[in-house]
Design a protein around this motif. Structure first.
Motif, short mmCIF file in Angstrom:
data_model
loop_
_atom_site.label_atom_id
_atom_site.label_comp_id
_atom_site.label_asym_id
_atom_site.label_seq_id
_atom_site.Cartn_x
_atom_site.Cartn_y
_atom_site.Cartn_z
N ALA A 166 0.92 -1.27 -0.10
CA ALA A 166 -0.10 -0.08 0.03
C ALA A 166 0.79 1.15 -0.17
O ALA A 166 0.52 2.21 -0.68
CB ALA A 166 -0.86 0.05 1.27
N GLU A 167 1.80 1.22 0.69
CA GLU A 167 2.62 2.37 0.84
C GLU A 167 3.52 2.67 -0.56
O GLU A 167 3.62 3.77 -0.95
CB GLU A 167 4.00 2.32 1.89
CG GLU A 167 4.77 3.39 2.18
CD GLU A 167 5.65 3.13 3.13
OE1 GLU A 167 6.78 3.86 3.26
OE2 GLU A 167 5.72 2.24 4.14
N ALA A 168 3.80 1.53 -1.16
CA ALA A 168 4.61 1.68 -2.50
C ALA A 168 3.43 2.20 -3.55
O ALA A 168 3.88 3.10 -4.36
CB ALA A 168 5.10 0.32 -2.85
N TYR A 169 2.14 1.67 -3.40
CA TYR A 169 1.10 1.84 -4.27
C TYR A 169 0.82 3.53 -4.18
O TYR A 169 0.97 4.24 -5.16
CB TYR A 169 -0.04 1.27 -4.33
CG TYR A 169 -1.15 1.66 -4.75
CD1 TYR A 169 -1.27 1.83 -6.30
CD2 TYR A 169 -2.19 2.38 -4.21
CE1 TYR A 169 -2.46 2.24 -6.94
CE2 TYR A 169 -3.39 2.75 -4.76
CZ TYR A 169 -3.31 2.94 -6.18
OH TYR A 169 -4.47 3.39 -6.97
N ARG A 170 0.75 4.00 -2.99
CA ARG A 170 0.54 5.40 -2.74
C ARG A 170 1.73 6.37 -3.37
O ARG A 170 1.30 7.33 -3.68
CB ARG A 170 0.21 5.56 -1.46
CG ARG A 170 -1.03 5.09 -0.75
CD ARG A 170 -1.52 5.72 0.70
NE ARG A 170 -0.46 5.15 1.68
CZ ARG A 170 -0.70 3.91 2.57
NH1 ARG A 170 -1.82 3.36 2.16
NH2 ARG A 170 0.19 3.54 3.38
N ALA A 171 2.77 6.00 -3.06
CA ALA A 171 3.96 6.99 -3.51
C ALA A 171 3.67 6.82 -4.90
O ALA A 171 3.92 7.86 -5.59
CB ALA A 171 5.26 6.10 -2.92
N VAL A 172 3.64 5.82 -5.75
CA VAL A 172 3.78 5.71 -7.23
C VAL A 172 2.37 6.75 -7.63
O VAL A 172 2.46 7.26 -8.69
CB VAL A 172 3.55 4.41 -7.71
CG1 VAL A 172 3.29 4.35 -9.45
CG2 VAL A 172 5.11 3.69 -7.56
#
Length: 233
Positions: free
Chosen positions: A135-141
């Motif tokens: 989720a953190e990686a997705y939000r950053a992208v």
């Protein structure tokens, strides 16, 4: 010319402190991702176990776990690959000075990437709810892609390519474009088991084109994308 600087999450294989032998060569990690991606696309992420991935890849479960600790680690690595593919579309392009002639290329490339990773279009919301790291990686992208889309839109508004819209409206259009770009495949699959990228291109263009000023130098007219879609009806 300034180029886009998109930071992509890096998910390295586990590779515990074991000596890499011929059986555990680095190419195995990518092969695991290729096999997992095919299985996830066909059956859904939750339906595919690590044992199934290992069996299909013709390696032992222990060899798979040497590279990836669990299925979630494989999903994260696939997401990093997916994000890199989207970032590569912008290589050499200045988001503040994108010409409308680039519209077909950007739209077509994005639709193809989505179609090549259907499990994210279909299962992403569930996946990010189950995995905070993903989720953190997705939000950053997502933040980075929103910024890229926004810079293109603001540049077009400044140059008179877009019809006059205020910041609030422009932000809503950018957000709608981002949502559509990520989700069109999942909805198109309700009518067609394997939607073609041209369907995503057609939908994204339908959202963008009403905001383009007709007759502006460089603004795209009826595109090959739309003509191809119409011809297939």
């Amino acid at each position: 010319m300034a180029e886009s600087t998109v930071q992509i999450p890096t998910v390295a294989p586990v590779r515990r402190s074991l000596r890499v032998t011929g059986k555990r060569r680095p190419g195995t990690a990518e092969r695991i991702l290729d096999v997992a991606g095919d299985l996830f696309a066909a059956e859904g992420v939750r339906a595919v176990s690590t044992n199934r991935i290992a069996s299909t890849a013709r390696i032992s479960p222990g060899n798979l776990y040497y590279w990836y600790a669990d299925r979630q680690a494989i999903v994260r690595a696939l997401f990093a690959r997916y994000a890199r593919a989207h970032a590569a579309v912008w290589d050499g392009i200045d988001p503040d000075n994108v010409t409308p002639e680039w519209l077909d290329r950007l739209v077509a490339a994005g639709a193809r990437i989505t179609a090549d990773h259907p499990y994210f279009a279909r299962d992403l919301i569930t996946l990010v709810r189950d995995d905070e790291e993903l989720a953190e990686a997705y939000r950053a992208v997502r933040v980075q892609r929103r910024e890229l889309f926004g810079r293109v839109a603001r540049g077009w508004r400044k140059r008179g390519v877009l019809v006059p819209v205020d910041d609030n409206r422009l932000n809503h259009v950018v957000e709608a474009l981002l949502v559509l770009a990520e989700s069109w495949w999942a909805f198109a699959q309700l009518d067609d088991e394997r939607p073609e990228p041209v369907e995503g291109e057609r939908l994204i263009r339908a959202l963008i084109e009403p905001y383009l000023v007709p007759g502006v130098q460089g603004a795209p007219g009826p595109s090959s994308v739309r003509l191809a879609a119409d011809a297939g009806r």
